[in-house]
Design a protein around this motif. Structure first.
Motif, short mmCIF file in Angstrom:
data_model
loop_
_atom_site.label_atom_id
_atom_site.label_comp_id
_atom_site.label_asym_id
_atom_site.label_seq_id
_atom_site.Cartn_x
_atom_site.Cartn_y
_atom_site.Cartn_z
N ALA A 111 0.82 -1.21 0.00
CA ALA A 111 0.00 0.00 0.00
C ALA A 111 0.86 1.26 0.00
O ALA A 111 1.81 1.38 0.77
CB ALA A 111 -0.92 0.00 1.22
N TYR A 112 0.49 2.19 -0.88
CA TYR A 112 1.07 3.52 -0.94
C TYR A 112 -0.01 4.47 -0.42
O TYR A 112 -1.00 4.73 -1.10
CB TYR A 112 1.45 3.88 -2.37
CG TYR A 112 2.50 2.99 -2.99
CD1 TYR A 112 3.82 3.41 -3.11
CD2 TYR A 112 2.17 1.71 -3.46
CE1 TYR A 112 4.78 2.58 -3.68
CE2 TYR A 112 3.13 0.88 -4.03
CZ TYR A 112 4.44 1.33 -4.14
OH TYR A 112 5.39 0.51 -4.70
N ILE A 113 0.18 4.96 0.79
CA ILE A 113 -0.89 5.66 1.52
C ILE A 113 -0.57 7.15 1.63
O ILE A 113 0.48 7.52 2.15
CB ILE A 113 -1.06 5.06 2.93
CG1 ILE A 113 -1.22 3.53 2.86
CG2 ILE A 113 -2.24 5.70 3.64
CD1 ILE A 113 -1.04 2.83 4.18
N THR A 114 -1.48 7.98 1.16
CA THR A 114 -1.40 9.41 1.36
C THR A 114 -2.38 9.78 2.46
O THR A 114 -3.54 9.38 2.42
CB THR A 114 -1.75 10.18 0.07
OG1 THR A 114 -0.85 9.75 -0.98
CG2 THR A 114 -1.62 11.68 0.25
N PHE A 115 -1.91 10.52 3.46
CA PHE A 115 -2.77 10.84 4.60
C PHE A 115 -2.42 12.20 5.17
O PHE A 115 -1.34 12.75 4.93
CB PHE A 115 -2.66 9.76 5.68
CG PHE A 115 -1.28 9.59 6.28
CD1 PHE A 115 -0.94 10.23 7.47
CD2 PHE A 115 -0.33 8.79 5.66
CE1 PHE A 115 0.32 10.07 8.03
CE2 PHE A 115 0.93 8.62 6.22
CZ PHE A 115 1.26 9.27 7.40
N GLN A 171 3.10 10.71 3.43
CA GLN A 171 3.03 9.49 2.64
C GLN A 171 3.63 8.34 3.44
O GLN A 171 4.60 8.54 4.18
CB GLN A 171 3.83 9.63 1.33
CG GLN A 171 3.28 10.66 0.38
CD GLN A 171 4.17 10.84 -0.84
OE1 GLN A 171 5.36 10.51 -0.81
NE2 GLN A 171 3.60 11.35 -1.92
N ALA A 172 3.05 7.16 3.29
CA ALA A 172 3.60 5.98 3.94
C ALA A 172 3.48 4.80 2.98
O ALA A 172 2.54 4.72 2.19
CB ALA A 172 2.87 5.67 5.24
N LYS A 173 4.44 3.91 3.08
CA LYS A 173 4.40 2.67 2.31
C LYS A 173 4.55 1.52 3.29
O LYS A 173 5.43 1.53 4.16
CB LYS A 173 5.52 2.64 1.27
CG LYS A 173 5.51 1.40 0.38
CD LYS A 173 6.63 1.49 -0.65
CE LYS A 173 6.72 0.24 -1.51
NZ LYS A 173 7.84 0.31 -2.48
#
Length: 205
Positions: free
Chosen positions: A165-169, A183-185
């Motif tokens: 998952a490439y998560i933008t939060f 951003q988190a991966k």
């Protein structure tokens, strides 16, 4: 503003049965609002971490998309090249729905956050909050920060032998601080017990 399921950069996810990867083993809780990313994650053996899951490793860093010299053989190959260039430009964090090739079955694609992701009732938003919190906990530990998740903005996933998952939060760097885009991966391969954080960082300007 949090994107809704009708946004252009999301599509319906592949719904996974809980038997495929039981959420209860993801650090011990089922719902994002009750997850404690620090609990139980240290129990997993270190050798279960893959080389591409080492903290701080960004597979896109220094790898700009280069189109092959030869012309595409057909429309499908041309469509794939456009798609590959598109996701390289955002380093995996944005894939517009209309850019995903019709013939492709696997690949990076936007996730519908409000659809059920794990049966019977865990949404994409809930599970991705769990994954983001695992990455945030590692980031806070390594960088001595106090970042907290506010809400998920957008997620791009790669599904196959697990979930990447490439998560933008949006997050707060202090209890009363302004919202900052991060951003988190994170990844959990099908044979792994826990989610592995790969990196967490403020989103590039």
């Amino acid at each position: 503003m949090v994107p809704k399921s009708s946004d252009d950069d999301t599509i319906e996810p592949v719904v996974m049965d809980a038997s495929y990867a039981d959420l209860s083993s993801s650090c011990g809780k089922r719902k994002a609002e009750t997850i404690s990313p620090d609990e139980g994650c240290e129990e997993e053996e270190r050798d279960s971490e893959s080389d591409d899951q080492v903290w701080g490793f960004d597979s896109f860093e220094g790898s700009d998309y280069e189109s092959p010299d030869e012309p595409p053989e057909d429309e499908e190959e041309l469509e794939f090249r456009r798609y590959a260039r598109h996701y390289h430009e955002s380093q995996g964090f944005k894939v517009d729905k209309d850019k995903f090739p019709k013939h492709l079955t696997h690949g990076l694609r936007g996730l519908d956050l409000d659809a059920i992701f794990f049966k019977p009732n865990v949404t994409g938003r809930e599970y991705m909050a769990i994954m983001a919190n695992v990455a945030i906990a590692k980031y806070n530990q390594v960088e001595n920060k106090t970042v907290t998740l506010d809400h998920i903005v957008r997620v791009v996933v790669q599904l196959g032998y697990g979930i990447k998952a490439y998560i933008t939060f949006m997050a707060k760097e202090s209890p009363h601080g302004e919202l900052v885009e991060y951003q988190a991966k994170a990844e959990r391969k099908a044979w792994q017990r826990n989610i592995h954080p790969i990196f967490c960082r403020p989103a590039p300007s």
